[in-house]
Design a protein around this motif. Sequence first.
Motif, short mmCIF file in Angstrom:
data_model
loop_
_atom_site.label_atom_id
_atom_site.label_comp_id
_atom_site.label_asym_id
_atom_site.label_seq_id
_atom_site.Cartn_x
_atom_site.Cartn_y
_atom_site.Cartn_z
N SER A 4 -17.76 2.83 15.46
CA SER A 4 -18.59 1.88 14.84
C SER A 4 -18.08 0.64 14.98
O SER A 4 -18.59 -0.25 14.77
CB SER A 4 -19.19 3.09 13.44
N THR A 5 -16.91 1.39 14.26
CA THR A 5 -15.61 -0.86 14.37
C THR A 5 -16.13 -1.60 15.94
O THR A 5 -16.14 -2.87 16.01
CB THR A 5 -14.35 -0.81 13.92
N LEU A 6 -15.39 -0.74 17.08
CA LEU A 6 -15.77 -1.57 17.56
C LEU A 6 -16.90 -1.79 18.69
O LEU A 6 -16.86 -2.28 19.32
CB LEU A 6 -14.43 -0.75 19.31
N ALA A 7 -18.04 -0.98 18.06
CA ALA A 7 -19.29 -1.30 18.60
C ALA A 7 -19.56 -2.39 17.69
O ALA A 7 -20.63 -3.35 18.59
CB ALA A 7 -20.19 0.47 18.19
N LEU A 8 -19.36 -2.73 16.53
CA LEU A 8 -19.10 -4.52 16.12
C LEU A 8 -18.43 -5.60 16.55
O LEU A 8 -18.87 -6.76 16.72
CB LEU A 8 -18.94 -4.22 14.69
N ILE A 15 -5.87 -20.92 16.33
CA ILE A 15 -5.15 -19.52 15.58
C ILE A 15 -6.17 -19.29 13.96
O ILE A 15 -5.88 -18.15 13.55
CB ILE A 15 -3.56 -20.49 15.47
N LEU A 16 -6.37 -20.31 13.33
CA LEU A 16 -7.52 -19.79 12.02
C LEU A 16 -8.53 -18.60 12.35
O LEU A 16 -8.72 -18.01 11.85
CB LEU A 16 -7.43 -21.15 12.00
N LEU A 17 -8.83 -19.28 13.45
CA LEU A 17 -10.06 -17.99 14.31
C LEU A 17 -9.86 -16.55 14.13
O LEU A 17 -9.29 -15.78 13.72
CB LEU A 17 -10.52 -18.36 16.13
N PHE A 18 -8.59 -16.72 14.54
CA PHE A 18 -7.87 -14.93 14.86
C PHE A 18 -7.69 -15.13 13.89
O PHE A 18 -7.27 -13.36 13.71
CB PHE A 18 -6.87 -15.08 15.87
N THR A 19 -6.79 -15.33 12.93
CA THR A 19 -6.38 -15.34 11.52
C THR A 19 -7.81 -14.76 10.96
O THR A 19 -7.55 -13.64 9.77
CB THR A 19 -5.98 -16.50 10.69
N PHE A 41 -12.04 -6.52 11.51
CA PHE A 41 -11.93 -4.87 11.91
C PHE A 41 -11.07 -4.36 11.75
O PHE A 41 -11.23 -3.03 12.74
CB PHE A 41 -12.76 -5.23 13.39
N VAL A 42 -9.95 -4.59 10.85
CA VAL A 42 -8.82 -3.70 10.44
C VAL A 42 -9.19 -3.36 9.44
O VAL A 42 -9.38 -3.75 8.17
CB VAL A 42 -7.70 -4.37 10.64
N ASP A 43 -8.97 -1.73 9.27
CA ASP A 43 -8.68 -1.10 7.83
C ASP A 43 -7.21 -1.02 7.15
O ASP A 43 -6.69 -0.72 8.11
CB ASP A 43 -8.79 0.04 8.81
N GLN A 44 -7.10 -1.98 6.55
CA GLN A 44 -5.74 -1.75 5.41
C GLN A 44 -5.38 -0.58 5.61
O GLN A 44 -3.79 0.11 4.88
CB GLN A 44 -6.26 -2.65 4.57
N SER A 45 -6.17 0.77 5.59
CA SER A 45 -5.24 1.94 5.19
C SER A 45 -4.65 2.68 6.87
O SER A 45 -3.88 3.60 6.00
CB SER A 45 -6.15 2.77 4.58
N VAL A 50 -4.86 -3.33 19.55
CA VAL A 50 -5.44 -2.98 20.16
C VAL A 50 -6.96 -3.90 20.14
O VAL A 50 -7.47 -4.56 21.33
CB VAL A 50 -6.50 -1.42 19.36
N LEU A 51 -6.70 -4.81 19.30
CA LEU A 51 -8.44 -5.56 18.79
C LEU A 51 -8.00 -6.81 19.71
O LEU A 51 -8.53 -7.55 20.68
CB LEU A 51 -8.17 -6.57 17.40
N GLY A 52 -5.99 -7.10 19.55
CA GLY A 52 -6.04 -8.61 20.49
C GLY A 52 -6.06 -8.46 22.00
O GLY A 52 -6.61 -9.00 22.99
#
Length: 206
Positions: free
Chosen positions: A4-8, A126-130, A136-140, A149-151
């Motif tokens: 679901s995260t990847l789909a977004l 750089i700020l865009l990546f930040t 989309f990152v799950d902090q847990s 993976v996202l990169g």
Amino acid sequence: MELSTLALFIPACFALNMAPGPNNLLSVSNASRYGFARACSGGAGRLLAFAIMIALAAVGLAAVLHTSEWLFHAIKIIGAGYLFWLAFQLWRATPQAEGMAAADSPGIARLARQEFLVAIGNPKAILLFTAFLPQFVDQSRDVTAQFAVLGALFLLLECVAIALYAWMGVHARRLFARPSSKQMFNRVCSGLLASAATALLVARRG
């Protein structure tokens, strides 16, 4: 990472990849002058710059740009200056000189260096990546692995964008085959690069 995260992430990311920024305009220009393969190969320089930015965002070093006003302005002034220089060269280029340049087969390393310098000279990237990737990152979970993976997905989609813009450039070359039309196309691209440089100059930290 959940599907679901990847789909977004994928459609949102691809929209960013396809935005007509300075590097994509450069791909169009290089493809129209040197061909599809060289423009795509030169895009490796852009991918390297973005990989560095993603790594900086992953380790939190991009936060320095949020807090350092002078560093942000220094990077964007250098980046805008280089874009203006490319625009000036493209404006002065003549179809006859380009024919000789194409015959000389400019090295892929030179085109890659152009792409790298244009990308790395844009602090907003750089700020865009930040700002974008962490959404989309799950902090847990393992943050570093998720950034990787996202990169990787971002860079893969960027390859698609490079190819699509280079394809546009090749078709533009065929459309503007006459010397007068080709010169007009060069000057339109030059104006767009200069506009991108101006937008970079007036950009503020978001």
